[in-house]
Design a protein around this motif. Structure first.
Motif, short mmCIF file in Angstrom:
data_model
loop_
_atom_site.label_atom_id
_atom_site.label_comp_id
_atom_site.label_asym_id
_atom_site.label_seq_id
_atom_site.Cartn_x
_atom_site.Cartn_y
_atom_site.Cartn_z
N ALA A 200 -5.09 92.71 43.98
CA ALA A 200 -4.09 91.72 44.38
C ALA A 200 -3.44 92.04 45.72
CB ALA A 200 -3.02 91.59 43.29
N PRO A 201 -3.18 93.31 46.09
CA PRO A 201 -2.54 93.57 47.39
C PRO A 201 -3.31 92.97 48.57
CG PRO A 201 -2.44 95.53 46.04
CD PRO A 201 -3.29 94.56 45.30
N CYS A 202 -4.63 92.86 48.47
CA CYS A 202 -5.43 92.31 49.58
C CYS A 202 -5.85 90.87 49.33
CB CYS A 202 -6.67 93.17 49.82
SG CYS A 202 -6.32 94.80 50.52
N HIS A 203 -6.11 90.51 48.08
CA HIS A 203 -6.63 89.18 47.77
C HIS A 203 -5.58 88.25 47.18
CE1 HIS A 203 -10.85 90.15 48.60
NE2 HIS A 203 -10.63 91.32 48.02
N GLY A 204 -4.38 88.74 46.91
CA GLY A 204 -3.33 87.91 46.34
C GLY A 204 -3.33 87.95 44.83
N GLU A 208 -5.80 84.10 45.92
CA GLU A 208 -5.77 83.07 46.95
C GLU A 208 -6.15 83.57 48.33
OE1 GLU A 208 -1.62 84.86 46.84
OE2 GLU A 208 -3.23 84.36 45.43
N GLY A 209 -6.17 84.91 48.50
CA GLY A 209 -6.56 85.50 49.77
C GLY A 209 -5.37 85.89 50.62
N LYS A 210 -5.37 87.15 51.07
CA LYS A 210 -4.37 87.62 52.03
C LYS A 210 -5.11 88.28 53.19
CE LYS A 210 -0.45 88.34 48.89
NZ LYS A 210 0.51 89.35 48.35
N ALA A 272 -3.67 78.84 49.43
CA ALA A 272 -5.00 79.45 49.45
C ALA A 272 -5.48 79.62 50.89
CB ALA A 272 -5.99 78.58 48.68
N LYS A 273 -6.12 80.71 51.14
CA LYS A 273 -6.66 81.01 52.46
C LYS A 273 -7.86 80.11 52.75
CE LYS A 273 -7.79 85.08 55.26
NZ LYS A 273 -8.01 86.55 55.23
N PRO A 274 -8.07 79.70 54.00
CA PRO A 274 -9.22 78.85 54.32
C PRO A 274 -10.53 79.52 53.93
CG PRO A 274 -7.67 78.88 56.15
CD PRO A 274 -7.21 79.93 55.17
N PRO A 275 -11.55 78.71 53.65
CA PRO A 275 -12.84 79.29 53.22
C PRO A 275 -13.45 80.19 54.28
CG PRO A 275 -12.74 76.94 52.72
CD PRO A 275 -11.55 77.25 53.58
#
Length: 289
Positions: A200-204, A208-210, A272-275
């Protein structure tokens, strides 16, 4: 008591009798030096010494005969010949290497810049000719006859050879696993817990993406099939910030995380982060990156 003394005497005699055999065994197991090695070093040392003596003698002979060599070099029949130019190196004339230096000005004058009529250094001319010969041989060998491999084909061959040197084990990054997705609630719950703690720290929190990519869409950087995602989690991605979780998570835990990420496909979390990467059909999108 008598029996005890007899037993001690027998044990001592046995040890004494076995001592020579033990010594022979130790000597037999000790590494023996190669008898040819000292001879090789002696020959090499002798050769170097002979070459050094010859070089000193040659330099002394040239220094002693330099006046006679200079007179020979100044002869018109010798001075401009090839052998004469070689002789000139021994008396201090470097024409053979530097070329003719005439210091004659030509009629060209460009903004006060004058041009001398000097030859190109012979070493440059010889190098140019050798370069042209090498270019013709290279083109003929690689592009006309196609005998040798070009860089792309050579790289592919070396990669295939390197892959053969790696044992096909569970830790072989070149061998894709054949796992299937875990769908039971217990497995997905364990995967969610592991994801929350480690991913989660990197991907949310909702994937959703970080810093890392969004894991809930249909786009994948390193393949969305479950075994591709398993490989990405296990071995990481060098230079992309994705660490390798091998040694930190067990194989089953990695599969649980991959299966949990699969269950998040199409959830469309907020912010959410763009694809990123390439799109894959939902049926193939069975794991995390």
């Amino acid at each position: 008591m008598r029996l005890a003394r007899q037993a001690l005497y027998t044990a001592g005699a046995t040890l004494l009798a076995a001592h020579p055999a033990l010594a022979q065994t130790a000597e037999a197991s000790a590494p023996t030096a190669d008898p040819k090695l000292p001879l090789l070093w002696f020959l090499l040392s002798t050769l170097l010494l002979v070459m050094l003596v010859f070089w000193v003698f040659f330099v002394a002979l040239i220094a002693w005969m330099r006046p006679q060599l200079r007179q020979l070099y100044d002869l018109p029949t010798v001075h401009n010949t090839w052998s004469g130019r070689v002789l000139g190196l021994l008396v201090g004339d470097a024409r053979l290497v530097q070329g003719e230096v005439r210091d004659e000005l030509l009629d060209h004058d460009y903004d006060g810049i004058h041009e001398f009529d000097n030859d190109l250094p012979p070493w440059w001319k010889y190098g140019f000719v050798l370069t042209a010969i090498f270019a013709v041989c290279y083109v003929s060998y690689y592009h006309v006859a196609k005998t040798g491999q070009l860089q792309g084909a050579e790289y592919a061959t070396e990669m295939q050879q390197a892959a053969l040197l790696i044992a096909a084990t569970p830790d072989d990054p070149n061998k894709l696993t054949t796992y299937t997705v875990l769908n039971t609630p217990a497995e997905l719950s364990s995967g969610k817990s592991l994801f929350t703690t480690n991913c989660a720290p990197c991907h949310g929190a909702s994937a959703e993406g970080k810093v890392g990519p969004n894991l809930t869409d249909e786009y994948w950087l390193h393949g969305g099939e479950v075994n591709h995602v398993y490989k990405t989690i296990k071995f990481g991605v060098n230079g992309k910030g994705m660490v390798a979780w091998k040694g930190k998570l067990s194989g089953k835990q990695i599969l649980q995380v991959a299966s949990y990420v699969l269950s998040l496909q199409g959830t469309k979390p907020a912010n959410a982060k763009p694809p990123q990467g390439e799109k894959e059909a939902p049926a193939k999108t069975l794991a995390s990156r």
